[in-house]
Design a protein around this motif. Structure first.
Motif, PDB file in Angstrom:
ATOM      1  N   GLY B 225       0.808  -1.209   0.000  1.00 50.65           N
ATOM      2  CA  GLY B 225       0.000   0.000   0.000  1.00 50.65           C
ATOM      3  C   GLY B 225       0.841   1.259   0.000  1.00 50.65           C
ATOM      4  O   GLY B 225       0.413   2.293   0.501  1.00 50.65           O
ATOM      5  N   LEU B 226       2.058   1.181  -0.575  1.00 55.61           N
ATOM      6  CA  LEU B 226       2.905   2.362  -0.617  1.00 55.61           C
ATOM      7  C   LEU B 226       2.345   3.368  -1.625  1.00 55.61           C
ATOM      8  O   LEU B 226       1.918   2.984  -2.703  1.00 55.61           O
ATOM      9  CB  LEU B 226       4.330   1.967  -1.012  1.00 55.61           C
ATOM     10  N   VAL B 227       2.330   4.643  -1.244  1.00 56.00           N
ATOM     11  CA  VAL B 227       1.947   5.711  -2.168  1.00 56.00           C
ATOM     12  C   VAL B 227       3.028   5.774  -3.250  1.00 56.00           C
ATOM     13  O   VAL B 227       4.205   5.701  -2.914  1.00 56.00           O
ATOM     14  CB  VAL B 227       1.873   7.044  -1.398  1.00 56.00           C
ATOM     15  N   PRO B 228       2.712   5.916  -4.525  1.00 58.39           N
ATOM     16  CA  PRO B 228       1.417   6.149  -5.166  1.00 58.39           C
ATOM     17  C   PRO B 228       0.719   4.878  -5.657  1.00 58.39           C
ATOM     18  O   PRO B 228      -0.046   4.949  -6.600  1.00 58.39           O
ATOM     19  CB  PRO B 228       1.817   7.024  -6.340  1.00 58.39           C
ATOM     20  N   VAL B 289       3.603  10.903   4.529  1.00 61.73           N
ATOM     21  CA  VAL B 289       3.125  12.276   4.372  1.00 61.73           C
ATOM     22  C   VAL B 289       1.773  12.314   3.664  1.00 61.73           C
ATOM     23  O   VAL B 289       0.809  12.907   4.165  1.00 61.73           O
ATOM     24  CB  VAL B 289       4.174  13.113   3.602  1.00 61.73           C
ATOM     25  N   VAL B 290       1.686  11.661   2.492  1.00 55.03           N
ATOM     26  CA  VAL B 290       0.445  11.728   1.711  1.00 55.03           C
ATOM     27  C   VAL B 290      -0.713  11.134   2.501  1.00 55.03           C
ATOM     28  O   VAL B 290      -1.792  11.729   2.595  1.00 55.03           O
ATOM     29  CB  VAL B 290       0.620  11.002   0.362  1.00 55.03           C
ATOM     30  N   ALA B 291      -0.478   9.959   3.116  1.00 52.10           N
ATOM     31  CA  ALA B 291      -1.576   9.292   3.825  1.00 52.10           C
ATOM     32  C   ALA B 291      -2.057  10.140   4.994  1.00 52.10           C
ATOM     33  O   ALA B 291      -3.261  10.268   5.225  1.00 52.10           O
ATOM     34  CB  ALA B 291      -1.127   7.920   4.314  1.00 52.10           C
ATOM     35  N   SER B 292      -1.134  10.760   5.729  1.00 56.17           N
ATOM     36  CA  SER B 292      -1.596  11.477   6.916  1.00 56.17           C
ATOM     37  C   SER B 292      -2.403  12.712   6.515  1.00 56.17           C
ATOM     38  O   SER B 292      -3.318  13.104   7.239  1.00 56.17           O
ATOM     39  CB  SER B 292      -0.415  11.858   7.806  1.00 56.17           C
ATOM     40  N   PHE B 293      -2.103  13.300   5.341  1.00 55.54           N
ATOM     41  CA  PHE B 293      -2.933  14.431   4.925  1.00 55.54           C
ATOM     42  C   PHE B 293      -4.281  13.976   4.378  1.00 55.54           C
ATOM     43  O   PHE B 293      -5.252  14.723   4.424  1.00 55.54           O
ATOM     44  CB  PHE B 293      -2.197  15.296   3.898  1.00 55.54           C
ATOM     45  N   LEU B 294      -4.346  12.736   3.853  1.00 56.86           N
ATOM     46  CA  LEU B 294      -5.620  12.241   3.340  1.00 56.86           C
ATOM     47  C   LEU B 294      -6.537  11.751   4.463  1.00 56.86           C
ATOM     48  O   LEU B 294      -7.749  11.674   4.287  1.00 56.86           O
ATOM     49  CB  LEU B 294      -5.385  11.107   2.337  1.00 56.86           C
ATOM     50  N   SER B 309      -3.360   2.956   8.093  1.00 54.21           N
ATOM     51  CA  SER B 309      -2.503   1.793   7.821  1.00 54.21           C
ATOM     52  C   SER B 309      -1.431   2.135   6.803  1.00 54.21           C
ATOM     53  O   SER B 309      -0.274   1.738   6.946  1.00 54.21           O
ATOM     54  CB  SER B 309      -3.330   0.623   7.283  1.00 54.21           C
ATOM     55  N   ILE B 310      -1.822   2.882   5.744  1.00 50.13           N
ATOM     56  CA  ILE B 310      -0.828   3.284   4.741  1.00 50.13           C
ATOM     57  C   ILE B 310       0.269   4.086   5.417  1.00 50.13           C
ATOM     58  O   ILE B 310       1.467   3.886   5.168  1.00 50.13           O
ATOM     59  CB  ILE B 310      -1.492   4.113   3.625  1.00 50.13           C
ATOM     60  N   GLU B 311      -0.140   5.003   6.306  1.00 47.56           N
ATOM     61  CA  GLU B 311       0.835   5.838   7.001  1.00 47.56           C
ATOM     62  C   GLU B 311       1.822   4.965   7.790  1.00 47.56           C
ATOM     63  O   GLU B 311       3.033   5.157   7.727  1.00 47.56           O
ATOM     64  CB  GLU B 311       0.081   6.791   7.940  1.00 47.56           C
ATOM     65  N   MET B 316       7.157   1.998   8.600  1.00 46.77           N
ATOM     66  CA  MET B 316       8.005   0.800   8.683  1.00 46.77           C
ATOM     67  C   MET B 316       8.960   0.739   7.503  1.00 46.77           C
ATOM     68  O   MET B 316      10.155   0.460   7.667  1.00 46.77           O
ATOM     69  CB  MET B 316       7.143  -0.468   8.634  1.00 46.77           C
ATOM     70  N   THR B 317       8.430   1.009   6.286  1.00 53.51           N
ATOM     71  CA  THR B 317       9.278   0.965   5.100  1.00 53.51           C
ATOM     72  C   THR B 317      10.426   1.954   5.248  1.00 53.51           C
ATOM     73  O   THR B 317      11.572   1.655   4.901  1.00 53.51           O
ATOM     74  CB  THR B 317       8.443   1.295   3.851  1.00 53.51           C
ATOM     75  N   PHE B 318      10.107   3.130   5.778  1.00 49.74           N
ATOM     76  CA  PHE B 318      11.140   4.143   6.015  1.00 49.74           C
ATOM     77  C   PHE B 318      12.183   3.617   6.999  1.00 49.74           C
ATOM     78  O   PHE B 318      13.393   3.737   6.770  1.00 49.74           O
ATOM     79  CB  PHE B 318      10.479   5.418   6.545  1.00 49.74           C
ATOM     80  N   ALA B 319      11.716   2.993   8.091  1.00 55.24           N
ATOM     81  CA  ALA B 319      12.643   2.490   9.111  1.00 55.24           C
ATOM     82  C   ALA B 319      13.565   1.424   8.535  1.00 55.24           C
ATOM     83  O   ALA B 319      14.781   1.467   8.726  1.00 55.24           O
ATOM     84  CB  ALA B 319      11.862   1.927  10.290  1.00 55.24           C
ATOM     85  N   PHE B 320      12.976   0.463   7.791  1.00 53.16           N
ATOM     86  CA  PHE B 320      13.812  -0.594   7.206  1.00 53.16           C
ATOM     87  C   PHE B 320      14.746  -0.019   6.156  1.00 53.16           C
ATOM     88  O   PHE B 320      15.861  -0.506   5.971  1.00 53.16           O
ATOM     89  CB  PHE B 320      12.943  -1.693   6.602  1.00 53.16           C
ATOM     90  N   GLY B 321      14.294   1.039   5.459  1.00 54.08           N
ATOM     91  CA  GLY B 321      15.150   1.670   4.465  1.00 54.08           C
ATOM     92  C   GLY B 321      16.374   2.311   5.105  1.00 54.08           C
ATOM     93  O   GLY B 321      17.467   2.253   4.560  1.00 54.08           O
ATOM     94  N   MET B 322      16.180   2.923   6.296  1.00 57.57           N
ATOM     95  CA  MET B 322      17.318   3.537   6.980  1.00 57.57           C
ATOM     96  C   MET B 322      18.362   2.491   7.336  1.00 57.57           C
ATOM     97  O   MET B 322      19.561   2.736   7.291  1.00 57.57           O
ATOM     98  CB  MET B 322      16.852   4.239   8.261  1.00 57.57           C
TER      99      MET B 322
END
Lengths: 228, 483
Positions: B225-228, B289-294, B309-311, B316-322
């Motif tokens: 469910g990653l944006v976009p 960012v996008v999900a929290s504004f939606l 959930s998207i947010e 998590m994706t951000f954390a694993f990416g770091m």
């Protein structure tokens, strides 16, 4: 591009046929992009499966990659016989056989298709140079087929053409697998075939549900619902 | 043996429920099968913890600290959701929204779905991983359209076609992975076994794996469910029956992220740069960012929590990416607490929407007056998901944000603003839903609150006093992910 390269020189006539079939595959992808009648689309899809199966069979026999024959059998059974037959039946039962879909911007779609083919060849070039298969030069065509099917899915509004685009994309991926590595391991191919079969079955049920509720298979009707 | 039980029980359950699923006690059978699956999962987890990573059936299946913890989580939430589904689906039947055939389909598909996810988690073969991810999608398509309303059919169609296209990209990525692997490991089934690939990952062709990872990330990322690539997710969550929303959000998204992470380990080893991590950070941050504004624009309660959930998946994706020990630890913890909290929220929301007869938040008011358990469940669940201490979500988000502060401080404003916006939007809505005056009568039956409070207590424990063995376990899993 298609018939050049060292492999084309050495290995003789059977590769010529494979390359011819690959070209045919690309041609069918373009034809699908332009085909507006649902029934015509189903036949084109069956022909695409047949071209895929024949070219895979030729490679299997001449390079003694016998495990590829399983993949040929699966393709023939699923994509040339069962799925097209199922789609024909679905079309007849749902009374869509005369459906013609208006395509906007016909020439723009075709031009985009050509750009995609060039892009696909560039993308495939470094990979096909690394491949050790005899038909590595067709990898570009396989990628082009995947992208063209994707374009077809985007430009269609009816449900069945979208699904046929999806299946054609799967054909392209399999052609890529054969071109680059003589196919995937058998258990994976069986699993994918099972998924495709279940997917088509689910889709059949699903179409009747859509028809019951919307009286038409046009996805724009679903979109319209939102505006109310 | 344990593994065969784990995978076999839900499959046998599916077959039986396909025949029996509409009779009396079918829901109890569903619970029973899920419970036996959970027992197998626990036994397996204990064994893997004692004896370390192990292969089964000649290398076809593989268990290590990373996937065994997800197996446990999947079996646990699968069981509690079955508990919740029992009273929920009975009332749906009483409201005339389901007939026997649909109930049979529901129960059988539920078990197939659990089996497909467990297979995806335990298989060692990257091709079978793809096959079972697609199987999990197919098992739930007809569940999303279970109510046959126009909106449900539209949602199911979107789910089917978008996830289908996405997963086709992942298949192409798997083909490329096999292409690179075949050069090192030789042709045949072994070339796609993860343990074999992991052993030779430094020798895999970097350019091919780079391209493969882009396809794999886009493909499995659609399911995360990653944006976009997210547009199927809110619809599927909102229109399906609530137990399905709970397992989609709590389990399926995790399993898709698991698939990305398994591939990331290989790609990192092969290309030796941070490319995969950077791609994941980009997608993750954009999703947050996008999900929290939606979230603030939603009027349907299930859609709102779907965007949440998207947010969180983005987080998590951000954390694993770091990458790095702390961030990966936090990512794993966040997977657990999000799964537990979000399914608990969907349980309470399910009862609330059933009572109010609408999913619109303006129609759901004063849950505290209708049933205090329900009101407290939703309130505490919401506080937990928003990262209020001392819940476990706070711990994981705190770790993620502090790590980002050290290593990628440019991302901090985006993260903090997004978290703040999501907090304001969700808390404002939920407060009115829980505390406002209501004209609805009290709930005439006892809602299934045991799963809700069980989940929330677990999240609380994870936040306050994480058991030592669990921390060791997470660290082992983080180590496997290259931290």
């Amino acid at each position: 591009m298609i018939s050049t390269g060292a492999s084309g020189m050495i290995s003789g006539w059977y590769l010529q046929i494979v390359n011819l079939l690959a070209a045919l595959l690309l041609l069918i992808s373009f034809a699908m992009l332009a085909q507006r009648r649902v029934v015509g689309l189903i036949s084109l899809f069956a022909w695409q499966g047949a071209a895929l199966a024949v070219s895979t069979a030729i490679v299997a026999v001449f390079t003694a990659q016998w495990h590829l024959l399983y993949s040929v059998a699966l393709t023939l059974l699923l994509k040339v016989v069962i799925i097209p037959w199922f789609f024909y039946r679905l079309v007849r039962k749902l009374g869509m056989s005369r459906d013609v879909e208006p395509l906007l911007n016909h020439s723009l779609i075709m031009l985009t298709g050509i750009v995609l083919v060039i892009f696909a060849f560039n993308l495939a070039l470094p990979i096909s140079q690394m491949a050790g298969t005899v038909m590595r030069s067709t990898l570009g065509i396989a990628m082009a087929c995947v992208l063209l099917s994707f374009l077809m899915m985007i430009t269609r509004t009816k449900a069945l053409p979208q699904v046929i685009g999806f299946m054609a994309m799967e054909n392209g991926i399999f052609f890529a697998a054969t071109s680059a590595t003589y196919g995937m391991p058998l258990v994976v191919e069986l699993g994918v075939a099972l998924d495709v079969l279940v997917g088509v079955f689910v889709l059949g049920i699903f179409f009747f549900q859509i028809r019951e509720t919307f009286e038409s298979m046009d996805l724009r009707q679903m979109e319209k619902r939102k505006e109310h | 043996m344990l593994l065969h039980g784990l995978l076999g029980v839900p499959l046998v359950g599916a077959l039986l429920l396909l025949v029996w699923g509409h009779r009396r006690l079918a829901a109890e059978m569903n619970v029973l099968f899920s419970f036996i699956t959970l027992l197998f999962a626990v036994a397996l987890a204990v064994r893997v913890m004692r004896e370390g990573p192990m292969e089964f059936d000649g290398g076809w299946f593989f268990m290590d600290a990373f996937n065994v913890f997800l197996v446990g989580l999947t079996a646990l939430v699968g069981f509690t959701t079955a508990l919740f589904s029992r009273p929920y689906m009975r009332i749906e039947c009483a409201h005339g929204r389901l007939n026997p055939a649909r109930l049979r389909l529901y129960h059988a598909s539920y078990q197939v779905f659990i089996a497909a996810m467990l297979l995806a988690l335990t298989t060692n073969n990257m091709g079978i991983l793809w096959v079972s991810m697609e199987g999990a999608t197919l098992a739930t398509v007809l569940l999303v359209s279970l109510y046959r309303t126009p909106a449900a059919l539209e949602a199911a169609w979107k789910y089917f076609i978008l996830c289908g296209v996405g997963i086709a990209q992942a298949l192409f990525g798997t083909v490329l992975l096999y292409f690179a692997a075949e050069k090192v490991l030789g042709a045949g089934g072994n070339a796609l076994l993860w343990t074999h690939l992991n052993a030779v990952k430094a020798h895999l062709e970097p350019t091919v794996l780079q391209l493969a990872f882009v396809f794999l990330l886009v493909g499995y990322g659609t399911k995360v469910g990653l944006v976009p690539l997210h547009s199927w997710l809110p619809d599927a969550h909102a229109e399906g029956p609530t137990p399905i929303s709970a397992v989609l959000s709590g389990l399926l998204l995790n399993v898709a992220l698991y698939a990305i992470l398994r591939n990331k380990v290989l790609v990192d080893g092969a290309i030796g740069t941070q490319l995969a991590g950077h791609l994941m950070m980009g997608f993750g941050l954009l999703s947050v960012v996008v999900a929290s504004f939606l979230i603030g624009q939603q009027s349907d309660v299930k859609r709102m929590f779907a965007y949440s959930s998207i947010e969180h998946m983005g987080m998590m994706t951000f954390a694993f990416g770091m990458g790095g020990a702390v961030a990966v630890f936090a990512g794993l913890l966040h997977m657990t607490v999000h799964s537990l909290t979000k399914s608990a929220i969907f349980f309470t929301v399910g009862h609330a929407t059933q009572k109010a007869g609408t999913q619109l938040m303006s129609g759901i008011r004063g849950l505290m007056g209708i049933n205090p358990g329900l009101g407290w469940g939703l309130m505490l669940g919401t506080m937990s998901i928003l990262g209020v201490p001392p819940f476990g979500v706070f711990t994981s988000e705190f770790l993620i944000v502090t790590t980002a502060m050290h290593e990628h401080s440019w991302a901090i404003p985006f993260l903090l603003v997004a978290l703040g916006v999501a907090f304001a939007a969700i808390f404002g809505q939920v407060q009115a839903m829980v505390f406002a005056e209501t004209s609805l009568p009290r709930l005439p039956y006892q809602p299934a609150m045991a799963p809700v409070f069980l989940h929330l207590i677990l999240v609380l424990v994870l936040g306050i006093a994480m058991p030592g063995w669990l921390a060791v376990w997470y660290r082992q899993a983080a180590h496997l992910l290259g931290a």
